[in-house]
Design a protein around this motif. Structure first.
Motif, PDB file in Angstrom:
ATOM      1  N   GLY A  60      -3.614   3.104  -5.228  1.00 19.85           N
ATOM      2  CA  GLY A  60      -2.932   4.287  -5.753  1.00 19.85           C
ATOM      3  C   GLY A  60      -3.639   4.806  -7.001  1.00 19.85           C
ATOM      4  O   GLY A  60      -4.647   4.247  -7.443  1.00 19.85           O
ATOM      5  N   ARG A  65       0.829  -1.220   0.000  1.00 17.30           N
ATOM      6  CA  ARG A  65       0.000   0.000   0.000  1.00 17.30           C
ATOM      7  C   ARG A  65       0.854   1.257   0.000  1.00 17.30           C
ATOM      8  O   ARG A  65       0.559   2.233  -0.690  1.00 17.30           O
ATOM      9  CB  ARG A  65      -0.908   0.004   1.229  1.00 17.30           C
ATOM     10  N   GLY A 109       0.707   3.675  -3.126  1.00 13.75           N
ATOM     11  CA  GLY A 109       0.025   4.908  -2.756  1.00 13.75           C
ATOM     12  C   GLY A 109       0.904   6.144  -2.857  1.00 13.75           C
ATOM     13  O   GLY A 109       0.428   7.247  -2.632  1.00 13.75           O
ATOM     14  N   ASP A 110       2.172   5.992  -3.181  1.00  8.63           N
ATOM     15  CA  ASP A 110       3.086   7.139  -3.202  1.00  8.63           C
ATOM     16  C   ASP A 110       3.788   7.250  -4.553  1.00  8.63           C
ATOM     17  O   ASP A 110       4.928   6.811  -4.737  1.00  8.63           O
ATOM     18  CB  ASP A 110       4.109   7.005  -2.069  1.00  8.63           C
TER      19      ASP A 110
END
Lengths: 419, 72
Positions: A354, A62, A66-67
């Motif tokens: 994401g 995650r 997510g980044d």
């Protein structure tokens, strides 16, 4: 390959893909559990030749997905498995799966309303229901046995995505052929271009036609919405958008549909729960996606020296996110190896996570939900026609799942009969 | 994992600039989140939702792939 971004690891590198024994038809490979426990960020060698960090913990997967600032999509989502997808080639004008930030968002927001909103799903539902009912009627007329993958899942998902975009079912061969090569072991860009060219030519004609005569389909609405915006899409971009909906838009869903049915048939107590309480169907769909989804994993590339779960990763390093293994992390899900059709909460990563999370996920949910509802209602006697061990699995495709699901039934009830 | 419902009132903030129109929030909490017709971007229908929606709101925040939903 740029040597500076792809450090050699040594002779004892773990090889991807990990072995998937016959006894584990639903995955993930059994070795994943030990990796997640002991070496959650581990150096691996991919079949395409690149080396990467394999990440198996839920929180870590995650974090990376997510980044987008620390981990870019630019190298390509599947360079660990698709030999034709050279990570160093320039990003094509319509290759938005490799774009980050605003460039990516421009595409995503023009596609979003066609495949994600509740209103659009409500409009598509009767079309999907008709496709499912018609296919079941055809199978019932032909006998009492079929291959659920090839005779049901592929035609239904093909007609659904074709109907959504505006491509008639009889023209499906062009995008079927493209998908077969794209997701195979094809090793050269030339092979991919050869099979994409006729599709692009076809779609270009379709774009020109719909510009002149809009129809009730997503392409026509995308054109209208694009023209009303600040930076309208060119014909070439529109062709790319259509191809990106069609090519990955049927076999991924068909495979999880067939694999999901196989999973339920192999877990009769869970199937009985669903039968007794069809209101569990939406959570069953989420659970099927958690249980089976994300098996091939996807790739990101570190944009700077950073850490994943405390493990140092250097700028330029490739990272393979093993979503299916992450979705079996005991730190994120109680009893994660158990199929539980009532599981709540279920914040799985089966569609990714994401900004690049699967944009077709709501249409996939719709197709899986309508199919399950209809099978439970109309074909209560549906069962496997062979022992589970004899169900063949696909080879030579990165879309992992059964190659055939031989099923049989006593009777297919009429479509109108609500249960 | 979700924080669950209960407790005091929730306040919802969204960062529309980062939204990627996945539809996840409106799928999980349809009474609270919607999407703009023209680009699918999130719309908050209920800034201060009733308590029986709190769990769904927290789930929407956790599941939003672009992390644009902020719940206090």
């Amino acid at each position: 390959m740029d040597a500076s971004t792809d450090r050699p690891g040594g002779p004892d590198l773990l090889d991807l893909p990990l072995p998937q024994p016959r006894e584990c038809p639903f995955g993930p490979p059994p070795e994943m559990a030990g990796l997640r426990e002991r070496t959650p960020v581990v150096r691996v060698k991919c079949p395409t030749g690149i080396t990467a960090w394999l990440v198996t913990r839920y929180d870590d997967v995650r974090d990376v997905l997510g980044d987008a600032g620390r981990f870019s999509s630019r190298a390509g989502q599947a360079i660990h498995l698709m030999a034709h997808a050279d990570p160093d080639r320039p990003v094509g004008d319509v290759e938005f799966s490799r774009m980050d930030g605003a460039d990516y968002q421009r595409f995503r927001r023009i596609i979003g309303p066609e495949v994600s909103t509740a209103q659009r799903m409500a409009e598509l539902r009767p079309m999907v229901q008709d496709l499912v009912d018609e296919r079941l009627d055809a199978l019932a007329a032909a006998g009492q046995a079929a291959d659920f993958y090839g005779d049901f899942a592929v035609p239904v998902t093909t007609a659904a995505i074709g109907g959504l975009v505006g491509v008639p079912y009889e023209d499906r061969e062009l995008f079927h052929n493209a998908a077969a090569v794209m997701f195979s072991g094809a090793t050269s860009q030339a092979d991919v271009l050869k099979v994409m060219r006729p599709l692009h030519e076809y779609l270009y004609k379709l774009v020109v036609t719909r510009r002149a005569e809009p129809a009730d389909d997503s392409l026509s609405r995308i054109i209208a919405r694009s023209e009303a915006g600040e930076r309208p899409f060119t014909d070439v971009e529109l062709v790319g958008i259509c191809a990106a909906l069609l090519v990955p838009g049927f076999d991924t869903t068909a495979t999880v549909m067939a694999h999901g049915l196989l999973t339920l048939l192999a877990h009769p107590a869970e199937l009985a729960r669903l039968r007794a309480d069809p209101s569990l169907i939406p959570s069953a769909v989420e659970e099927i996606v958690r249980f089976l989804g994300g098996a091939p994993g996807i790739v990101r590339q570190a944009t700077r020296d950073t850490e994943i779960g405390g493990h140092p990763v250097a700028e330029g390093d490739y990272v393979v996110l093993a979503m299916q293994a992450a979705d079996r992390d005991t730190g994120a899900f109680p009893d994660p190896d158990r199929l539980d059709v009532g599981r709540r909460p279920n914040n799985h990563l089966g569609f990714g996570y994401g900004t690049h999370q699967c944009f077709g996920q709501q249409t996939a949910r719709l197709e899986l939900t309508v199919t399950l509802e209809t099978l439970l209602r109309r074909v209560p006697s549906l069962r496997l026609a062979v022992p589970l061990d004899d169900v063949p699995f696909k080879t030579g495709s990165i879309v992992y799942g059964p190659a055939e699901v031989p099923v049989t039934w006593d009777a297919v009830l009429p479509a109108g009969k609500a249960g | 994992m979700t924080g669950g419902g209960g407790g005091g009132p929730v306040r919802i903030g969204v960062d529309v600039d980062k939204c990627v129109a996945s539809g996840m929030c409106a799928f999980v909490a349809p009474g609270v989140f919607g999407q703009r017709e023209e680009d699918g971007v999130v719309v908050v229908l209920h800034r201060d939702p009733p308590e029986d929606q709190h769990e769904a709101v927290h789930e929407a925040a956790v599941r939003c792939p672009a992390q644009v939903i902020d719940v206090e």
